[in-house]
Design an enzyme around this catalytic site. Structure first.
Site, mmCIF file in Angstrom:
data_model
loop_
_atom_site.group_PDB
_atom_site.id
_atom_site.type_symbol
_atom_site.label_atom_id
_atom_site.label_comp_id
_atom_site.label_asym_id
_atom_site.label_seq_id
_atom_site.Cartn_x
_atom_site.Cartn_y
_atom_site.Cartn_z
ATOM 1 N N HIS A 46 121.145 -28.659 28.715
ATOM 2 C CA HIS A 46 120.344 -27.642 28.008
ATOM 3 C C HIS A 46 121.197 -26.461 27.565
ATOM 4 C CE1 HIS A 46 117.284 -29.992 30.114
ATOM 5 N NE2 HIS A 46 116.422 -29.561 29.207
ATOM 6 N N ASP A 76 119.292 -29.503 24.889
ATOM 7 C CA ASP A 76 117.908 -29.215 24.471
ATOM 8 C C ASP A 76 117.565 -27.729 24.553
ATOM 9 O OD1 ASP A 76 117.688 -31.929 24.304
ATOM 10 O OD2 ASP A 76 115.954 -32.106 25.639
#
Ligand code: NI
Length: 387
Positions: free
Chosen positions: A352, A213
């Site tokens: 991430h 992400d």
């Protein structure tokens, strides 16, 4: 009596004097006069007071007799008798007095009818004061929303809309001065929404999806390099405004077999926005990313409106099963151990590639991929997992 009175005969003229019957002429005129005077006196005595004071009769004023003249009006009687009809009270919705004298003014009635003040009264009229009616305060109508709830059933990273809920509405009536509520109605019942969470994987399929992400960032290139080296694919949920103008990076990722999906335009908490705001966040990001199919709502926060708006834009909501906490614990071994502890077939693993220093994520990735492959997991993209 005259000389020619036929009843009169000189005395001794024709023998003994006759005694004729005579009318009672000598006493009666006096009696008559006395009677006449008495009658006149009586008549005058009876008539004098009325005519002498100008009285035309009597009226009853609140039950008491009052003499009136020939042209006496209501207002004259009212003034003479200090008539002051009471004014009603202002009541609150519960009937309690809030303003004495705040109601309807009292009236003076003649014969049970409200009389004009210049009405001329007649003998025998009945005059009465009437207290004015009470008056209730005005009612204020207000409506308020009854929020609906959203139930989430099941578990798993894929979120789908079963039923969009709708708010109810409550209508209240309260006194505009007292604020007292007199009645309350539910004019529309709230309808709870329903969402279902499910697995992205068919039973028995031993595969997992790595997802990253908040990119793209300078760490994305390193992650793409690790994935290329391991010959595996992943899914990237990128922020629209970060990826805007990075078409080279988007193309690079897709050309390598990765998926690039939607993480909203500005990484906004979508549950804090209205439907239009949510729509804009998703659609702008989808456009910047060249088309997307999955939405991962920032912070994993969603509600039925988010799911519905995503659905109208052809996006399915996908959360995660395993949070590596790489955004919080910057330690490669911790990232690996969290995957090892929580992974299971069909798991969507959250990491991430943007939003901060992701060097520990880059460092942990080779070991994470190796361990999963050694455990017999196939690494796939979200699209294949969800199909
Ligand atoms: Ni995020």
């Amino acid at each position: 009596m005259t000389a020619t009175d036929p009843h009169r005969t000189p005395a001794g003229h024709d023998g003994p004097r006759r005694r004729e019957p005579r009318p009672n002429k000598s006493a009666h005129p006096l009696l008559r006069a006395l009677l006449t005077v008495a009658v006149l006196t009586l008549l005058l005595t009876a008539a004098w007071p009325a005519r002498g004071l100008g009285t035309a009769g009597f009226v009853l004023v609140d039950g008491a007799p009052v003499a009136i003249g020939g042209q006496t009006t209501v207002v004259q009687v009212a003034n003479a008798r200090d008539l002051a009809p009471l004014t009603g009270a202002r009541l609150d919705v519960a009937g309690d007095v809030i303003v004495p004298g705040g109601g309807i003014p009292g009236t003076i009635e003649v014969g049970s009818t409200v009389a004009p003040l210049d009405l001329i009264l007649h003998d025998g009229s009945v005059v009465a004061t009437r207290r004015g009616a009470d008056r209730f305060e005005a009612l204020a109508r207000t409506t308020a929303s009854i929020p609906h709830e959203v139930r989430v059933e099941g578990s798993g990273p894929v979120v789908s809309l079963v039923r969009k809920g709708s708010d109810g509405e409550r209508e209240s009536f309260r006194g505009d001065r007292s604020g007292r509520t007199v009645a309350e109605f539910i004019t529309r019942e709230p309808v709870d929404g329903s969402l279902r969470r499910s697995s992205a994987l068919a039973e028995g399929q031993k595969a997992v999806a790595l997802t990253f992400d908040d990119g793209p960032s300078r760490f994305t290139t390193d992650i793409l390099a690790v994935l290329a080296e391991k010959g595996t694919a992943a899914t990237f949920f990128w922020v629209g405004k970060v990826a805007a103008g990075r078409s080279d990076m988007i193309r690079l990722a897709r050309d390598a077999g990765h998926e690039v999906e939607n993480h909203s335009w500005s990484h906004a908490d979508l549950t804090a926005l209205n439907a239009e705001g949510i729509h804009t966040e998703i659609s702008r990001a989808a456009e910047a990313l060249g088309g997307t199919r999955f939405l991962r709502p920032p912070y994993g926060k969603y509600n039925s409106t988010v799911v519905e708006q995503a659905g109208t834009l052809g996006q399915s909501l996908v959360l995660w099963d395993v949070d590596t906490l790489d955004w919080k614990i910057h330690d490669a071994s911790s990232i690996l151990s969290r995957v090892q502890a929580a992974v299971r077939p069909g798991a969507v693993i959250l990491m991430h590639d943007g939003g901060g220093d992701r060097s520990q994520t880059v460092a942990a990735l080779p070991a994470v991929v190796d361990w999963l492959l050694n455990e017999g997991y196939a690494l796939t993209t979200l699209q294949h997992l969800a199909d």
